[in-house]
Enzyme design. Structure first.
Site, mmCIF file in Angstrom:
data_model
loop_
_atom_site.group_PDB
_atom_site.id
_atom_site.type_symbol
_atom_site.label_atom_id
_atom_site.label_comp_id
_atom_site.label_asym_id
_atom_site.label_seq_id
_atom_site.Cartn_x
_atom_site.Cartn_y
_atom_site.Cartn_z
ATOM 1 C CE LYS A 102 -34.372 15.550 6.797
ATOM 2 N NZ LYS A 102 -33.754 14.205 6.705
ATOM 3 C CD GLU A 124 -41.863 19.150 7.510
ATOM 4 O OE1 GLU A 124 -42.081 20.307 7.920
ATOM 5 O OE2 GLU A 124 -40.818 18.834 6.897
ATOM 6 C CB SER A 390 -27.339 12.686 3.680
ATOM 7 O OG SER A 390 -27.825 11.356 3.703
HETATM 8 C C1 LIG Z 1 -34.044 13.279 5.773
HETATM 9 C C2 LIG Z 1 -32.828 12.612 5.276
HETATM 10 C C3 LIG Z 1 -32.597 12.430 3.888
HETATM 11 C C4 LIG Z 1 -33.591 12.794 2.821
HETATM 12 O O1 LIG Z 1 -33.916 14.139 2.734
HETATM 13 P P1 LIG Z 1 -33.427 15.059 1.529
HETATM 14 O O2 LIG Z 1 -34.232 16.296 1.665
HETATM 15 O O3 LIG Z 1 -33.684 14.332 0.256
HETATM 16 O O4 LIG Z 1 -31.979 15.289 1.735
HETATM 17 C C5 LIG Z 1 -31.397 11.847 3.486
HETATM 18 N N1 LIG Z 1 -30.469 11.449 4.391
HETATM 19 C C6 LIG Z 1 -30.657 11.605 5.724
HETATM 20 C C7 LIG Z 1 -29.594 11.140 6.647
HETATM 21 C C8 LIG Z 1 -31.842 12.191 6.207
HETATM 22 O O5 LIG Z 1 -32.015 12.323 7.534
#
Ligand SMILES: *Cc1c(COP(=O)(O)O)cnc(C)c1O
Length: 406
Positions: A102, A124, A390
């Site tokens: 993010k 948000e 992620s």
């Molecule tokens: C917010 C988040 C997601 C989901 O958001 P996407 O916009 O689909 O990437 C996935 N993994 C983590 C670690 C997150 O914090």
């Protein structure tokens, strides 16, 4: 993919989508009140200028490297590879500053806000991850930050609320609507409509009206650009498949984009299968939704026959959203990316496996991608898979401790 779909993919690769109306094929667009249309139009023009401006992109790149910790590592997961019978590589967004992909988006948009001379930023947040990234980026760039967060989420995610406040952000509880992420997005838009000239809205995923799905994708595509080069160097070639989890879809689009033109690489998005297939028990928008409009964009959506948007469920707060980015709906419609889902229990099991075998605690969101990759591995022995990791799972400890009784 048939000829017609190949042509549509080529149009995307050539930059013809999003088109002048902000559409990827039939998906996307700008469904917004008149007052917001002017602000979106201005943003669209400025975004196009900045993203092709060498000095701005240089500044972004320096900040990504020296403050956010890029490039992130690509890790060969040796023990998972042995267990699954395929070569597993992990793109480590968990190693970035604030612990998830993010920050790539929040930092880029905070720098854009600064360039536009915004006096304040609104954002948000659901679980708080995007709120924390925005608060940190705004502190770094030097702009006051206001984060809208559903009252229910504020209660559920207290540590992240404290983190945001520590980083200097003002957290405003949203007590309207469902009092979670959906209502927080509505409030942030409302705030922006009220003062579009001095306020900038940092949207957290590839959703919302044009140009957000495009802007956020451009800022996240660094993930795939790095990963593609790294895997060629470390594994000696392209992977056979790439897996990423999909909430709004920003980390998935980010890692997929560099591989879209590689015909030999299969791409898979994994959504939250929650407790099961019943409407309301999951957040598998692409797997079981229908087209509709939410938060200013035409995309796939979980709604009932009367068009009412449904409550969603997932053990991972970051995937708990009833919509999905329009570019994913497009990529699904032309058959370039396949979308599956993983249930809560399967994701929890993969958190355990990755922790025990690789010494990495993945976010519950990311673990959904592991579930998809492990199933794929059964039918594809000896092949190579790249997984988008992620974010890190430290934030999930209260959930994990409760479920694993330790
Ligand atoms: C917010 C988040 C997601 C989901 O958001 P996407 O916009 O689909 O990437 C996935 N993994 C983590 C670690 C997150 O914090």
């Amino acid at each position: 993919m048939n000829q017609e779909n190949k042509k549509l993919l080529q149009q995307l690769l050539d930059g013809e989508f999003p088109d002048s109306r902000g559409r990827f094929g039939i998906f996307g667009g700008q469904y917004a009140p008149e007052t917001l249309m002017t602000a979106l139009k201005n943003l669209d023009n400025k975004v196009k200028t900045l993203l092709t401006d060498a000095s701005f992109m240089g500044e972004l790149s320096t900040e990504l490297n020296q403050w956010a910790g890029r490039p992130t590592a690509l890790t060969h997961a040796k023990k998972l590879s042995e267990l699954w019978g395929v070569e597993v590589y992990l793109k480590r967004e968990d190693l970035t500053h604030t612990g998830a992909h993010k920050i790539n988006n929040a930092l880029g948009q905070a720098l854009i806000a600064k360039k536009l001379n915004a006096k304040r930023v609104v954002a948000e947040t659901g679980a708080g991850q995007h709120g924390v990234a925005s608060a940190a980026a705004c502190a770094r760039v030097g702009i006051p930050c206001v984060v809208y967060m559903g009252a229910i989420d504020i209660e559920r995610q207290a540590p992240n609320v404290d983190r945001m406040r520590q980083l200097g952000a003002e957290v405003i509880p949203v007590t309207t609507g469902d009092q979670t992420l959906r209502a927080a997005v509505d409030e942030a838009f409302r705030d922006w409509v009220g003062s579009p000239d001095d306020t900038y809205y940092i949207l957290g995923s590839v959703v919302g009206p044009h140009p957000y799905p495009y802007l956020v994708r451009e800022l996240q595509s660094i993930i795939g650009k790095e990963a593609r080069e790294q895997i060629i160097t470390q594994a000696g070639g392209l992977p056979d498949a790439v897996f990423a989890c999909v909430g709004g879809g920003s980390n998935a689009i980010g890692i997929f984009h560099a591989f879209l033109g590689d015909e030999s690489v299969d791409l898979y998005g994994v959504e939250a299968g929650g407790r099961g297939q019943k409407l309301g028990d999951n957040a598998a928008t692409l797997a079981s939704g229908k087209p509709g409009i939410l938060h200013g964009t035409y995309s796939m959506l979980l709604h009932d026959d009367d068009g009412l948007v449904q409550e969603t469920h997932s053990v991972s707060a970051g995937l708990d959203y009833p919509g999905v980015g329009p570019e994913h709906a497009f990529l699904q419609s032309i058959g370039r990316v396949s979308y599956t889902s993983a249930e809560d229990g399967e994701a929890l099991e993969q958190v355990r496996e990755c922790c025990g075998l690789e010494g990495i605690l993945p976010a519950l969101e990311s673990a959904h991608a592991f579930v998809g990759a492990k199933k794929w591995a059964e039918a594809n022995p000896s092949k190579t898979v790249l997984i988008g990791l992620s974010g890190r799972g430290d934030k999930d400890m209260p959930t994990l401790s409760k479920l694993f009784n330790n």
